[in-house]
Design a protein around this motif. Structure first.
Motif, mmCIF file in Angstrom:
data_model
loop_
_atom_site.group_PDB
_atom_site.id
_atom_site.type_symbol
_atom_site.label_atom_id
_atom_site.label_comp_id
_atom_site.label_asym_id
_atom_site.label_seq_id
_atom_site.Cartn_x
_atom_site.Cartn_y
_atom_site.Cartn_z
ATOM 1 N N SER A 217 25.848 40.754 36.508
ATOM 2 C CA SER A 217 26.836 41.692 37.147
ATOM 3 C C SER A 217 27.745 41.269 38.601
ATOM 4 O O SER A 217 28.963 41.365 38.669
ATOM 5 N N VAL A 218 26.925 40.464 39.386
ATOM 6 C CA VAL A 218 27.243 39.913 40.568
ATOM 7 C C VAL A 218 28.376 38.997 40.137
ATOM 8 O O VAL A 218 29.263 39.004 41.161
ATOM 9 N N GLU B 96 31.230 39.613 38.147
ATOM 10 C CA GLU B 96 32.356 40.257 37.901
ATOM 11 C C GLU B 96 33.417 39.898 38.987
ATOM 12 O O GLU B 96 34.689 39.625 38.789
ATOM 13 N N ALA B 97 32.943 40.042 40.253
ATOM 14 C CA ALA B 97 33.991 39.971 41.325
ATOM 15 C C ALA B 97 34.368 38.433 41.394
ATOM 16 O O ALA B 97 35.556 38.100 41.869
ATOM 17 N N SER C 176 38.479 42.036 35.040
ATOM 18 C CA SER C 176 37.078 42.768 35.371
ATOM 19 C C SER C 176 36.611 43.523 34.214
ATOM 20 O O SER C 176 35.425 43.396 33.864
ATOM 21 N N GLU C 177 37.629 44.239 33.567
ATOM 22 C CA GLU C 177 37.215 44.971 32.270
ATOM 23 C C GLU C 177 36.691 44.325 31.159
ATOM 24 O O GLU C 177 35.721 44.203 30.647
ATOM 25 N N THR D 223 33.375 42.594 32.268
ATOM 26 C CA THR D 223 32.279 43.728 32.384
ATOM 27 C C THR D 223 31.786 44.101 30.975
ATOM 28 O O THR D 223 30.535 44.330 30.654
ATOM 29 N N ILE E 269 29.408 41.425 29.907
ATOM 30 C CA ILE E 269 27.976 41.706 30.392
ATOM 31 C C ILE E 269 27.342 42.835 29.853
ATOM 32 O O ILE E 269 26.066 42.828 29.578
ATOM 33 N N VAL E 270 28.004 44.031 29.731
ATOM 34 C CA VAL E 270 27.434 45.286 29.335
ATOM 35 C C VAL E 270 27.223 45.186 27.823
ATOM 36 O O VAL E 270 26.041 45.696 27.345
ATOM 37 N N GLY F 134 38.000 50.467 29.254
ATOM 38 C CA GLY F 134 37.979 48.948 29.272
ATOM 39 C C GLY F 134 39.130 48.604 28.682
ATOM 40 O O GLY F 134 40.036 47.957 29.389
#
Lengths: 147, 100
Positions: free
Chosen positions: A15-16, A18-19, A47-48, A51, A54-55, A110
């Motif tokens: 998650s780090v 994403e930025a 970003s969506e 994410t 990742i999720v 998202g």
């Protein structure tokens, strides 16, 4: 339609990152001189999508997220975000606003954000193989004083 | 991330920087800990210094709305920048009357 510029990026589904991912894509678009709103729209959509990888794509493991971004001579940006994760069983349902399979505090927005902020969103997915989300947006070619 | 202040039964959480899925759980646990401790009448989320937010921020606001309601208080979301309001407008949160 000719490709004017092209970049590829891959990173771990942590998650780090994403930025990092949205910053990298927005930096790539800067030569098009986008407005603050256009740039923010693309950052949010990226970003969506990242994410989601990742999720959802790698729920219990760390995998690799791939981004492939192109700029065409018509000022269109084409951003492909790909994973080799679990895939989406029902794409139509996954794209419905407020639908989420996550028990955590996820809003289920998202894909709604991606669709609202980009001109076109395409999703291809195969169970057990992974998902490809393609985001497209035209960046206005306006003279600087009109931006 | 978040700066918090408490005055006259109002807990203000001044959010700053970028809110995404990586940061949201950290903000959530800071706010929830303070809420449970102070039990404010109003939890005010101030978005003035937020430079970026994706839909993780919507989940964060919805979750705090639930949390403060359970504690008998109410939620207010203030100083929402234009671009961030675009994300909120997709959520239906504007119909709950918490966005000021």
């Amino acid at each position: 339609m000719n490709i004017q510029n092209h970049m590829k990026l891959s990173f771990l589904s942590r998650s780090v990152n994403e930025a990092f991912a949205r910053a990298a894509v927005s930096s790539f678009l800067l030569p098009l001189d986008p407005t603050v709103t256009e740039l923010s729209d693309v950052r949010t959509a990226v970003s969506e999508a990242v994410t989601n990888c990742i999720v959802h794509a790698y729920p219990d493991t760390t995998g690799v997220v791939y981004i492939d971004a192109k700029i065409t001579d018509t000022n269109k940006v084409i951003i492909r975000i790909r994973d080799s994760g679990v895939g989406i069983e029902n794409i139509k349902q996954a794209m419905e606003p407020l639908f989420t399979t996550s028990s955590d505090e996820r809003a289920g927005l998202g894909f709604a954000v991606m669709q609202s902020f980009m001109d076109r969103v395409r999703v291809r997915s195969q169970k057990g193989k992974g998902t490809v989300v393609t985001l497209e947006k035209f960046i206005d070619k306006l003279p600087d004083d009109k931006k | 991330m978040v700066d918090m202040s408490y005055k006259n039964d109002i807990l203000t959480a001044g959010l700053y920087g970028e809110i995404d899925h990586h940061i949201a759980p950290k903000i959530r646990s800071e706010i929830d800990a303070k809420c449970e401790n102070l039990r404010p009448k109003v939890l005010r989320l101030d978005f003035k210094a937020v430079s970026f937010m994706d839909s993780s921020g919507v989940g964060l606001v919805m979750g705090r709305q639930r949390c403060i309601s359970l504690l008998g208080g109410r939620l207010e979301v203030v100083n929402i920048p234009k671009q961030i309001n675009k994300v909120f407008s997709l959520s239906g949160l504007d119909k709950l009357g918490v966005l000021k």
